[in-house]
Write a protein that holds these residues in place. Structure first.
Motif, PDB file in Angstrom:
ATOM      1  N   UNK A  13       0.832  -1.210   0.000  1.00 18.19           N
ATOM      2  CA  UNK A  13       0.000   0.000   0.000  1.00 18.19           C
ATOM      3  C   UNK A  13       0.867   1.262   0.000  1.00 18.19           C
ATOM      4  N   UNK A  14       2.184   1.078  -0.092  1.00 17.31           N
ATOM      5  CA  UNK A  14       3.162   2.161  -0.223  1.00 17.31           C
ATOM      6  C   UNK A  14       3.413   2.926   1.076  1.00 17.31           C
ATOM      7  N   UNK A  15       3.233   2.247   2.209  1.00 23.19           N
ATOM      8  CA  UNK A  15       3.687   2.797   3.475  1.00 23.19           C
ATOM      9  C   UNK A  15       5.053   2.202   3.797  1.00 23.19           C
ATOM     10  N   UNK A  16       5.858   2.962   4.515  1.00 17.51           N
ATOM     11  CA  UNK A  16       7.136   2.448   5.005  1.00 17.51           C
ATOM     12  C   UNK A  16       7.087   2.419   6.523  1.00 17.51           C
ATOM     13  N   UNK A  17       7.977   1.609   7.093  1.00 18.14           N
ATOM     14  CA  UNK A  17       8.117   1.537   8.546  1.00 18.14           C
ATOM     15  C   UNK A  17       9.592   1.343   8.865  1.00 18.14           C
ATOM     16  N   UNK A  18      10.031   2.030   9.897  1.00 17.55           N
ATOM     17  CA  UNK A  18      11.411   1.879  10.361  1.00 17.55           C
ATOM     18  C   UNK A  18      11.386   1.734  11.873  1.00 17.55           C
ATOM     19  N   UNK A  19      12.142   0.757  12.362  1.00 21.07           N
ATOM     20  CA  UNK A  19      12.232   0.523  13.801  1.00 21.07           C
ATOM     21  C   UNK A  19      13.254   1.481  14.386  1.00 21.07           C
ATOM     22  N   UNK A  20      12.901   2.086  15.508  1.00 22.49           N
ATOM     23  CA  UNK A  20      13.780   3.003  16.223  1.00 22.49           C
ATOM     24  C   UNK A  20      15.026   2.239  16.678  1.00 22.49           C
ATOM     25  N   UNK A  30       5.375   6.088   7.568  1.00 21.55           N
ATOM     26  CA  UNK A  30       5.097   7.164   6.629  1.00 21.55           C
ATOM     27  C   UNK A  30       4.725   6.569   5.288  1.00 21.55           C
ATOM     28  N   UNK A  31       4.639   7.422   4.260  1.00 22.25           N
ATOM     29  CA  UNK A  31       4.394   6.910   2.919  1.00 22.25           C
ATOM     30  C   UNK A  31       5.675   7.016   2.107  1.00 22.25           C
ATOM     31  N   UNK A  32       5.782   6.182   1.112  1.00 22.40           N
ATOM     32  CA  UNK A  32       7.019   6.098   0.329  1.00 22.40           C
ATOM     33  C   UNK A  32       7.164   7.278  -0.625  1.00 22.40           C
ATOM     34  N   UNK A  33       8.373   7.448  -1.095  1.00 20.88           N
ATOM     35  CA  UNK A  33       8.672   8.476  -2.087  1.00 20.88           C
ATOM     36  C   UNK A  33       7.842   8.225  -3.342  1.00 20.88           C
ATOM     37  N   UNK A  34       7.714   6.969  -3.737  1.00 24.71           N
ATOM     38  CA  UNK A  34       6.882   6.611  -4.894  1.00 24.71           C
ATOM     39  C   UNK A  34       5.452   7.105  -4.693  1.00 24.71           C
ATOM     40  N   UNK A  97       5.929  15.524   0.859  1.00 23.48           N
ATOM     41  CA  UNK A  97       6.521  15.641  -0.473  1.00 23.48           C
ATOM     42  C   UNK A  97       8.013  15.939  -0.397  1.00 23.48           C
ATOM     43  N   UNK A  98       8.391  16.829   0.497  1.00 22.14           N
ATOM     44  CA  UNK A  98       9.780  17.297   0.566  1.00 22.14           C
ATOM     45  C   UNK A  98      10.716  16.342   1.286  1.00 22.14           C
ATOM     46  N   UNK A  99      10.188  15.577   2.237  1.00 24.95           N
ATOM     47  CA  UNK A  99      11.038  14.723   3.064  1.00 24.95           C
ATOM     48  C   UNK A  99      10.245  13.506   3.559  1.00 24.95           C
ATOM     49  N   UNK A 100       9.837  12.606   2.626  1.00 21.33           N
ATOM     50  CA  UNK A 100       8.953  11.505   3.023  1.00 21.33           C
ATOM     51  C   UNK A 100       9.562  10.545   4.043  1.00 21.33           C
ATOM     52  N   UNK A 101      10.893  10.471   4.110  1.00 23.73           N
ATOM     53  CA  UNK A 101      11.525   9.504   5.012  1.00 23.73           C
ATOM     54  C   UNK A 101      12.116  10.130   6.270  1.00 23.73           C
ATOM     55  N   UNK A 102      12.080  11.419   6.363  1.00 20.72           N
ATOM     56  CA  UNK A 102      12.652  12.065   7.550  1.00 20.72           C
ATOM     57  C   UNK A 102      11.580  12.913   8.238  1.00 20.72           C
ATOM     58  N   UNK A 106       4.604   9.974   9.648  1.00 17.09           N
ATOM     59  CA  UNK A 106       3.213  10.257  10.020  1.00 17.09           C
ATOM     60  C   UNK A 106       2.888   9.795  11.438  1.00 17.09           C
ATOM     61  N   UNK A 107       3.223   8.543  11.765  1.00 14.74           N
ATOM     62  CA  UNK A 107       2.899   7.995  13.081  1.00 14.74           C
ATOM     63  C   UNK A 107       4.124   7.393  13.758  1.00 14.74           C
ATOM     64  N   UNK A 108       4.118   7.451  15.066  1.00 17.97           N
ATOM     65  CA  UNK A 108       5.069   6.710  15.902  1.00 17.97           C
ATOM     66  C   UNK A 108       4.229   5.670  16.642  1.00 17.97           C
ATOM     67  N   UNK A 109       4.661   4.409  16.568  1.00 13.87           N
ATOM     68  CA  UNK A 109       3.868   3.331  17.163  1.00 13.87           C
ATOM     69  C   UNK A 109       4.729   2.428  18.048  1.00 13.87           C
ATOM     70  N   UNK A 110       4.043   1.695  18.907  1.00 16.78           N
ATOM     71  CA  UNK A 110       4.649   0.564  19.610  1.00 16.78           C
ATOM     72  C   UNK A 110       4.226  -0.669  18.834  1.00 16.78           C
TER      73      UNK A 110
END
Length: 135
Positions: A13-20, A30-34, A97-102, A106-110
């Motif tokens: 669905x074009x969302x990304x996730x990164x573990x802290x 967040x959502x991907x650059x694509x 748009x300007x910084x999709x990965x930084x 959008x959300x911080x989750x556990x």
């Protein structure tokens, strides 16, 4: 320019996730650059802040994102307890748009189910997936 990152996982669905790095059960979504390029200029996010403190299952809609010409649902890539919404997006949705990965997270989750994270696409798998839907 390639803005993708190999330390993230990606959904179809074009969302990304990164573990802290410091808290292994905490992640950012967040959502991907694509996705942001496909949407165009993002003008509004509709995320009910009452979701903070609530659990949302993988695949469920947690809000919508509005661009000049379209509105799209935002889906949870994995099940998580919502800890925080990026309040900067309320006044500056263009951060996506300007910084999709930084700055455009959008959300911080556990994380509630680490196995779901493991099933998401790697960078290489996501790039192949994009290639298949573009051809």
């Amino acid at each position: 320019m390639d803005n993708y990152s190999s330390n993230r996982r990606y959904s179809k669905n074009h969302e990304w996730i990164i573990i802290n790095n410091h808290e292994k059960n905490i992640a950012f979504i967040g959502i991907t650059d694509f996705a942001q390029k496909e949407l165009g200029d993002i003008v509004y996010l509709d995320i009910d802040e009452s979701i903070i403190g609530k659990s949302i299952n993988e695949g469920k809609v947690f809000g919508t994102i509005e661009a000049v010409k379209t509105v799209s649902d935002l889906f949870m890539p994995i099940s998580g307890l919502i800890l925080e919404y990026n309040n900067d997006l309320s006044s500056k949705p263009e951060l996506i748009n300007n910084s999709p990965y930084e700055k455009g997270w959008i959300l911080k989750i556990k994380i509630l189910n680490k196995k779901e994270y493991d099933y998401l696409l790697s960078l290489e798998e996501y790039k192949k997936y994009i290639g298949s839907i573009m051809s």
